[in-house]
Design a protein around this motif. Structure first.
Motif, PDB file in Angstrom:
ATOM      1  N   PRO A 164       0.824  -1.216   0.000  1.00  0.00           N
ATOM      2  CA  PRO A 164       0.000   0.000   0.000  1.00  0.00           C
ATOM      3  C   PRO A 164       0.862   1.272   0.000  1.00  0.00           C
ATOM      4  CG  PRO A 164      -0.753  -1.561   1.681  1.00  0.00           C
ATOM      5  CD  PRO A 164       0.577  -2.061   1.191  1.00  0.00           C
ATOM      6  N   PRO A 165       0.309   2.371  -0.475  1.00  0.00           N
ATOM      7  CA  PRO A 165       1.084   3.617  -0.527  1.00  0.00           C
ATOM      8  C   PRO A 165       1.647   3.980   0.846  1.00  0.00           C
ATOM      9  CG  PRO A 165      -1.083   3.903  -1.554  1.00  0.00           C
ATOM     10  CD  PRO A 165      -1.057   2.531  -0.967  1.00  0.00           C
ATOM     11  N   GLY A 166       2.876   4.415   0.865  1.00  0.00           N
ATOM     12  CA  GLY A 166       3.499   4.847   2.121  1.00  0.00           C
ATOM     13  C   GLY A 166       3.999   3.698   2.986  1.00  0.00           C
ATOM     14  N   TRP A 167       3.779   2.466   2.564  1.00  0.00           N
ATOM     15  CA  TRP A 167       4.207   1.314   3.362  1.00  0.00           C
ATOM     16  C   TRP A 167       5.628   0.888   3.014  1.00  0.00           C
ATOM     17  CZ3 TRP A 167       1.038  -3.184   5.463  1.00  0.00           C
ATOM     18  CH2 TRP A 167      -0.165  -2.734   6.035  1.00  0.00           C
ATOM     19  N   ARG A 168       6.221   0.147   3.959  1.00  0.00           N
ATOM     20  CA  ARG A 168       7.520  -0.492   3.710  1.00  0.00           C
ATOM     21  C   ARG A 168       7.370  -2.001   3.896  1.00  0.00           C
ATOM     22  NH1 ARG A 168      11.858   2.369   7.430  1.00  0.00           N
ATOM     23  NH2 ARG A 168      10.132   2.451   8.908  1.00  0.00           N
ATOM     24  N   LEU A 169       8.168  -2.722   3.141  1.00  0.00           N
ATOM     25  CA  LEU A 169       8.195  -4.182   3.270  1.00  0.00           C
ATOM     26  C   LEU A 169       9.495  -4.588   3.953  1.00  0.00           C
ATOM     27  CD1 LEU A 169       6.818  -6.930   2.484  1.00  0.00           C
ATOM     28  CD2 LEU A 169       8.260  -6.901   0.440  1.00  0.00           C
ATOM     29  N   PHE A 170       9.379  -5.393   5.015  1.00  0.00           N
ATOM     30  CA  PHE A 170      10.563  -5.892   5.727  1.00  0.00           C
ATOM     31  C   PHE A 170      10.710  -7.392   5.477  1.00  0.00           C
ATOM     32  CE2 PHE A 170       9.291  -2.576   9.119  1.00  0.00           C
ATOM     33  CZ  PHE A 170       9.947  -1.561   8.426  1.00  0.00           C
ATOM     34  N   ILE A 171      11.909  -7.807   5.138  1.00  0.00           N
ATOM     35  CA  ILE A 171      12.158  -9.250   5.028  1.00  0.00           C
ATOM     36  C   ILE A 171      13.183  -9.641   6.095  1.00  0.00           C
ATOM     37  CG2 ILE A 171      11.433  -9.552   2.643  1.00  0.00           C
ATOM     38  CD1 ILE A 171      14.331  -9.304   1.772  1.00  0.00           C
TER      39      ILE A 171
END
Ligand code: RM4
Ligand code: MN
Ligand code: MN
Length: 429
Positions: A210-217
Motif C-alpha cells: 500500500p502507498p506509504g508502506w515499507r516491506l521488511f524481510i
C-alpha cells in the motif's frame, strides 16, 4: 473492579521521587563535566519508542513443552489490554506488531478503535506461512513462498496480500515477512532455485504494498529448517531487498545469526547500503533463543545503537529503522519481561547518545585503539537509569514499573477474569 493505576503511580512517585531527584541531579552534574546537558538526554529518552509484539504477551514455549502462564490473554483484545499496561508504565511502547492469522480480528475497525482508545496503534503486520491453519488447502510442510509447487506459493502470496489489506484497515504502515522455508538435509532443496522462487513470490507482494508502506524481510540462519534456509543471512536479505525496490528493507532479528557474528557490523553495512528496515530485539546465548533484550549481551546492544545513533547524527539518507521486540517468555511474566526489555533497549539507545563522537573520530583518525574503545566504554558504563526513570515519571509512567505492576495484582485479577479455556493459541511460539 478496575485497577486504580493513578493511585498506584502516585504511590510510586511518592516512594521513589526524592531518590530519583537526587540521582538525576548527580548524573546531571557528572554529564555536565563532559559537556552534556542532562535535559537533552532526557529528551532523547522520551523520544525513544519500541513496538511490542502481540505474540509476546502470551507465554511462549519450546519445542519440548509449553507451560502456560496464569491469566493469559485469549483474544487479540485481551492482548491489547496487556500491551496497554506495558505502555502505561514504561511510556515508550505505543505501537504493537500483529501476527496474522494469530491475531486476525473479525472486525478490524473495532480493533483499531479499541487500541486507539488506549493510546495504542497497530503499526506492523507480520504474516505467518510457517505453520498450517485449519482448513488450509495446501500445506507449508515443505515451504511456502519458495515451495516447489506454484499452488502453495500462490496461497502464501495471497496470505501476505490479505495481511496488507487488513493492515490498511488497522492503520499499519509496514508488512514484515519471515518464512520457515529451508531444508533439513543436504540435497533436499536446490539452493539457488529455492531463492529464485522466493524472490518470484515476493515480487507480487511488493507490487501490492500500500502507498506509504515499507516491506521488511527477515532472514534467519536456521530453524525450523536445520540444514539450510532460503533467506539465510543479511547478504541474501540485502540482495532480495535491492532486487525488489526502494520500499523493501532488511529486518535484523538479534537471534538470527551464526554464533559470534558481529551484529553491529551487519547493522552498519545495512545502513550504509540504505537497506536497514528495522529490528526484532531480543537476546540469545546460542541461537534464536528469544530471551529478553539486553539480558545476555548488553554491550552488543549498545554497540548496535552506537551505529544507529551515529547514522542519525550524520543524517544518513533514508535512515528510519523501525524498532520492535520479538521475544518468547517461558519463565517470566510476559508483561514484566516486555517492560524490562523495552527499557533495556531504551537504555542502550540513551547510552549511545552519550558517546563523544568528536573525540571518537579523532582517536580513529590517530589510530588510538585504546582511547577509541575507552570513549565507547565511557558512554556504556554511564548509569543512565535516573534519566530513563525521570523520562517515565515526567511522561506519567512509573519510576519502578515492575513494582507498580506487581502491586496492581493485574495478573492475579486476569487469572480470575480469563478463566474460560483459551481458544486456539498457536501464536505462542
Ligand atoms: C521467528 C521470527 C519471526 C517471528 C516468529 C514467531 O523466528 O523471529 O519474526 O514472527 O519467529
Ligand atoms: Mn523475529
Ligand atoms: Mn526469531
Amino acid at each position: 473492579m478496575a485497577i486504580e493505576w493513578e493511585g498506584l503511580l502516585e504511590e510510586d512517585w511518592r516512594r521513589g521521587g526524592a531518590a530519583l531527584e537526587e540521582d538525576f541531579a548527580h548524573l546531571g552534574r557528572q554529564l555536565a563535566r563532559r559537556g552534556i546537558d542532562v535535559a537533552a538526554v532526557q529528551a532523547d529518552a522520551s523520544s525513544f519508542q519500541v513496538a511490542v509484539p502481540s505474540w509476546g504477551v502470551a507465554t511462549g514455549g519450546t519445542r519440548f513443552a509449553r507451560f502456560p502462564g496464569l491469566g493469559e490473554p485469549r483474544t487479540i483484545f485481551e492482548k491489547i489490554e496487556d500491551c496497554e499496561v506495558i505502555h502505561r508504565l514504561v511510556r515508550i511502547t505505543p505501537d504493537i506488531s500483529l501476527h496474522i492469522p494469530w491475531d486476525e480480528p473479525d472486525d478490524p475497525a473495532a480493533l483499531r478503535s479499541f487500541a486507539a482508545e488506549r493510546g495504542l496503534k497497530l503499526g506492523t503486520t507480520n504474516s505467518n506461512t510457517f505453520e498450517d491453519q485449519p482448513g488450509q488447502a495446501h500445506s507449508y510442510k515443505f515451504g511456502s513462498l519458495s515451495h516447489t509447487d506454484p499452488a502453495v506459493r500462490e496461497q502464501a502470496i495471497a496470505h501476505n496480500l490479505h495481511c496488507m489489506e487488513l493492515g490498511v484497515k488497522l492503520g499499519a504502515r509496514a508488512h514484515s515477512i519471515w518464512i520457515g522455508d529451508g531444508g533439513n538435509f543436504p540435497g533436499q532443496q536446490h539452493v539457488r532455485h529455492a531463492l529464485d522462487r522466493y524472490l518470484g513470490s515476493l515480487r507480487p507482494i511488493y507490487a501490492a504494498l500500500p502507498p506509504g508502506w515499507r516491506l521488511f524481510i527477515e532472514h534467519k540462519l536456521y530453524e525450523p529448517a536445520f540444514y539450510s534456509t532460503v533467506l539465510n543471512d543479511w547478504g541474501v536479505s540485502y540482495y532480495c531487498a535491492r532486487e525488489l525496490g526502494d520500499r523493501a528493507f532488511s529486518l535484523v532479528d538479534f537471534g538470527h545469526h551464526a554464533p559470534n557474528v558481529n551484529v553491529e557490523m551487519i547493522v552498519a553495512r545495512l545502513i550504509q547500503f540504505g537497506k536497514l528496515g528495522g529490528f526484532h530485539f531480543n537476546d540469545s546465548q546460542y541461537g534464536d533463543d528469544d530471551l529478553d533484550a539486553g539480558s545476555i549481551k548488553p554491550f552488543q546492544l549498545f554497540l548496535v545503537f552506537n551505529e544507529l545513533v551515529d547514522a542519525a547524527v550524520e543524517s544518513v539518507a533514508g535512515f528510519d529503522p523501525c524498532y520492535m521486540l520479538d521475544q518468547s517468555h517461558n519463565v517470566t511474566d510476559p508483561i514484566e519481561s516486555l517492560m524490562v526489555s523495552a527499557m533495556e533497549v531504551q537504555r542502550a539507545f540513551v547510552q549511545a547518545c552519550l558517546v563523544d563522537r568528536t573525540a571518537l573520530r579523532e582517536y580513529q583518525e590517530r589510530n588510538d585503539a585504546l582511547m577509541a574503545l575507552a570513549t565507547l566504554k565511557q558512554a556504556f558504563t554511564t548509569d543512565v537509569a535516573p534519566v530513563l526513570a525521570m523520562a517515565r515519571r515526567v511522561n506519567g509512567g512509573a519510576i519502578d514499573p515492575v513494582s507498580v505492576y506487581r502491586a496492581s495484582q493485574y495478573r492475579q485479577r486476569k487469572t480470575l477474569e480469563r478463566r474460560a479455556p483459551a481458544r486456539h493459541q498457536a501464536g505462542i511460539v
